[in-house]
Design an enzyme around this catalytic site. Structure first.
Site, short mmCIF file in Angstrom:
data_model
loop_
_atom_site.label_atom_id
_atom_site.label_comp_id
_atom_site.label_asym_id
_atom_site.label_seq_id
_atom_site.Cartn_x
_atom_site.Cartn_y
_atom_site.Cartn_z
N LEU A 146 -7.53 -12.75 -0.94
CA LEU A 146 -6.98 -11.54 -0.32
C LEU A 146 -6.42 -10.59 -1.39
O LEU A 146 -6.51 -9.37 -1.27
CB LEU A 146 -5.86 -11.89 0.67
N GLY A 147 -5.84 -11.18 -2.45
CA GLY A 147 -5.21 -10.39 -3.51
C GLY A 147 -6.21 -9.44 -4.16
O GLY A 147 -7.39 -9.79 -4.32
N ILE A 148 -5.73 -8.25 -4.48
CA ILE A 148 -6.63 -7.23 -5.03
C ILE A 148 -6.31 -7.04 -6.51
O ILE A 148 -5.24 -6.53 -6.85
CB ILE A 148 -6.46 -5.90 -4.27
N VAL A 204 -11.57 -11.50 1.65
CA VAL A 204 -10.94 -11.23 2.95
C VAL A 204 -10.40 -9.81 2.97
O VAL A 204 -9.66 -9.42 2.07
CB VAL A 204 -9.77 -12.21 3.21
N TYR A 205 -10.78 -9.07 4.00
CA TYR A 205 -10.29 -7.70 4.12
C TYR A 205 -9.66 -7.51 5.50
O TYR A 205 -10.30 -7.81 6.51
CB TYR A 205 -11.45 -6.71 3.91
N GLU A 231 2.38 0.00 9.37
CA GLU A 231 2.95 -1.20 9.99
C GLU A 231 4.03 -0.74 10.96
O GLU A 231 5.04 -0.17 10.53
CB GLU A 231 3.55 -2.10 8.90
N THR A 266 0.84 -1.21 0.00
CA THR A 266 0.00 0.00 0.00
C THR A 266 0.87 1.26 0.00
O THR A 266 0.58 2.23 -0.69
CB THR A 266 -0.90 0.00 1.27
N ASP A 315 4.23 -18.58 -8.18
CA ASP A 315 4.57 -17.21 -8.55
C ASP A 315 5.18 -17.29 -9.94
O ASP A 315 5.39 -18.38 -10.48
CB ASP A 315 5.54 -16.58 -7.51
N ARG A 357 11.19 -14.68 -5.55
CA ARG A 357 10.17 -14.79 -4.50
C ARG A 357 9.93 -16.24 -4.12
O ARG A 357 9.75 -16.56 -2.95
CB ARG A 357 8.88 -14.14 -5.01
N HIS A 396 2.10 1.87 -3.41
CA HIS A 396 1.07 2.53 -4.24
C HIS A 396 1.07 4.03 -3.95
O HIS A 396 0.94 4.85 -4.86
CB HIS A 396 -0.33 1.97 -3.95
P1 NAD Z 1 2.96 -8.61 -3.65
O1 NAD Z 1 2.57 -7.74 -4.78
O2 NAD Z 1 4.28 -8.39 -2.97
O3 NAD Z 1 2.92 -10.15 -4.12
C1 NAD Z 1 2.11 -10.62 -5.14
C2 NAD Z 1 2.89 -11.72 -5.86
O4 NAD Z 1 2.04 -12.31 -6.84
C3 NAD Z 1 4.14 -11.22 -6.58
O5 NAD Z 1 5.29 -11.89 -6.10
C4 NAD Z 1 3.83 -11.53 -8.03
O6 NAD Z 1 5.00 -11.89 -8.79
C5 NAD Z 1 2.87 -12.72 -7.89
N1 NAD Z 1 2.15 -13.06 -9.13
C6 NAD Z 1 1.91 -12.30 -10.23
N2 NAD Z 1 1.30 -13.03 -11.17
C7 NAD Z 1 1.13 -14.27 -10.66
C8 NAD Z 1 0.57 -15.48 -11.18
N3 NAD Z 1 0.02 -15.55 -12.41
N4 NAD Z 1 0.58 -16.57 -10.38
C9 NAD Z 1 1.12 -16.54 -9.13
N5 NAD Z 1 1.67 -15.42 -8.62
C10 NAD Z 1 1.68 -14.31 -9.37
O7 NAD Z 1 1.78 -8.51 -2.59
P2 NAD Z 1 1.68 -8.77 -1.00
O8 NAD Z 1 2.13 -7.56 -0.26
O9 NAD Z 1 2.27 -10.09 -0.63
O10 NAD Z 1 0.10 -8.83 -0.90
C11 NAD Z 1 -0.62 -9.85 -1.55
C12 NAD Z 1 -1.91 -9.36 -2.17
O11 NAD Z 1 -2.82 -9.02 -1.14
C13 NAD Z 1 -1.78 -8.10 -3.04
O12 NAD Z 1 -2.67 -8.20 -4.13
C14 NAD Z 1 -2.25 -6.99 -2.09
O13 NAD Z 1 -2.76 -5.88 -2.81
C15 NAD Z 1 -3.34 -7.71 -1.34
N6 NAD Z 1 -3.65 -7.20 -0.01
C16 NAD Z 1 -4.96 -7.26 0.34
C17 NAD Z 1 -5.35 -6.87 1.61
C18 NAD Z 1 -6.77 -7.00 1.99
O14 NAD Z 1 -7.14 -6.51 3.08
N7 NAD Z 1 -7.60 -7.63 1.18
C19 NAD Z 1 -4.39 -6.43 2.54
C20 NAD Z 1 -3.05 -6.41 2.16
C21 NAD Z 1 -2.69 -6.82 0.88
ZN ZN Z 2 0.27 -3.24 5.28
#
Ligand code: NAD
Ligand code: ZN
Length: 351
Positions: free
Chosen positions: A266-268, A290-291, A68, A44, A199, A204, A47
């Site tokens: 969780l991923g956005i 999940v948020y 954090e 975040t 990944d 990673r 971003h």
């Molecule tokens: P990050 O961006 O560091 O990690 C995401 C990983 O996904 C990267 O290593 C990337 O290479 C990989 N990726 C890309 N394409 C892929 C594919 N096709 N298959 C598998 N992996 C692939 O993110 P992070 O800090 O570990 O956070 C994880 C996710 O959670 C992010 O999308 C973030 O925005 C989201 N997030 C959501 C919340 C919530 O409350 N919902 C909170 C925190 C983070």
């Molecule tokens: Zn954070």
């Protein structure tokens, strides 16, 4: 104490952050003042640094960023009687309202009026942070400030991983970012059978394999099915934890799940993305968005697991003095790091 402090601020509506002087926050009757020791850089924050569309729409300028943190209580509001000065702590960065039905029912993490420190409200990338006493999470001695500073993302990982029963299950984690790796560690800790993480970034995946006993798969180079075969999984994964925000990863997860499988998302994703809903319907898959973290159930669970052998320390790959924050952000933006932690104790306050 001087009434001025240093803080990492989004001072102008443009790329980057700058170290600025700001007033030490004044606390209200139900707040505490926390002296910050260590902070974690989050996706975040990247971003916000990049000043992308989301950040431009969300973040007021000027704003002290960061959410954090680990620190120590240095002042108590006059109505705070359950915390002490000198108490080491981290804290929940979501500031909740108390009026919504969800809050009144004790489901604080579902309060629709939630505001985030470092996103909507003044944040933790500073010498001092004001926080409602309610949000404070005291740290036991065995949880040091490095781990304290990453409890927020560990909480995302724990909340996601504990969405479904993982005992004896085969778990697929898509995305080996810091949160994916920590979720894999939690899955392993609570008794999953096989944990596979995917990944497209080999660094990673290598990091994931150093931190957790799991099977890393580079889906740019290898078929997931091959790994399932090698692990003697005949029907697919029982549970999927989507941690990449990538459309292809979600498709692959649906494809490789058992009938009746469960997915926690969780991923956005960056925007709207096509989903093959009929596949999800015919496979009778349960999907849960999940948020954040559960306030405060996730905090209690993760601290208990850390005290009981959950080890995520190696997900921290870089530590910098906060004066070197530019390098810290560069490392985060490179995609070649795990968590990056900044140390505020070595701050050069004179400049
Ligand atoms: P990050 O961006 O560091 O990690 C995401 C990983 O996904 C990267 O290593 C990337 O290479 C990989 N990726 C890309 N394409 C892929 C594919 N096709 N298959 C598998 N992996 C692939 O993110 P992070 O800090 O570990 O956070 C994880 C996710 O959670 C992010 O999308 C973030 O925005 C989201 N997030 C959501 C919340 C919530 O409350 N919902 C909170 C925190 C983070
Ligand atoms: Zn954070």
């Amino acid at each position: 104490m001087s009434n001025q402090m240093k803080a990492l601020v989004k001072a102008r509506a443009e790329v980057g952050l700058s170290m600025e002087r700001a007033p030490v926050p004044e606390i209200g009757a139900y707040d505490v003042l926390i002296r910050i020791n260590k902070t974690g850089i989050c996706g975040t924050d990247v971003h916000i640094w990049n000043w992308d569309d989301w950040a431009q729409k969300t973040v007021p300028v000027p704003l002290i960023t960061g959410h954090e943190f680990a620190g120590e209580i240095v002042e108590l509001g006059k109505n705070v009687d359950d915390l002490t000065i000198g108490q080491r702590c981290s804290g929940e960065g979501h500031l909740i309202g108390k009026k919504s039905r969800q809050s009144r029912a004790g489901k604080f993490h579902l309060d629709p009026e939630t505001r985030g420190i470092g996103v909507n409200e003044q944040g933790a990338f500073a010498e001092y942070l004001r926080l409602p006493a309610f949000n404070v999470m005291p740290l036991p001695d065995e949880i040091d400030d490095d781990i304290g500073a990453i409890l927020d993302p560990l909480g995302n990982a724990v909340h996601t991983a504990l969405s479904f029963d993982l005992v004896g299950e085969d778990v697929l984690v898509t995305g080996a970012g810091p949160i994916g790796i920590m979720a894999a560690a939690v899955a392993r800790h609570v008794g999953a059978r096989h944990v596979v993480i995917t990944d497209v970034n080999q660094d990673r995946l290598d990091l994931a394999a150093r931190v957790v006993d799991l099977f890393p798969v580079n889906v740019a180079k290898q078929e997931l099915r091959e790994v399932e075969g090698a692990l003697k999984m005949s029907q697919g994964f029982d549970v999927g934890l989507e941690m990449s925000g990538n459309q292809m990863a979600l498709d692959q997860m649906v494809e490789n799940l058992v009938m009746g499988g469960r997915i926690a998302l969780l991923g956005i994703p960056p925007g709207k993305s096509p989903v093959d809903w009929s596949r999800i319907v015919f496979k009778a898959i349960t999907i849960k968005g999940v948020y954040g973290r559960e306030i405060f159930e996730t905090w209690y669970k993760m601290i208990a697991m850390l005290q009981n052998g959950l080890n995520v320390r190696d997900v921290i790959t870089h530590r910098f003095d906060v004066d070197d924050f530019c390098i810290g952000f560069e490392v985060m933006r490179s995609g070649l790091s795990g968590k990056v932690v900044l140390d505020w104790n070595k701050l050069n306050s004179s400049t």
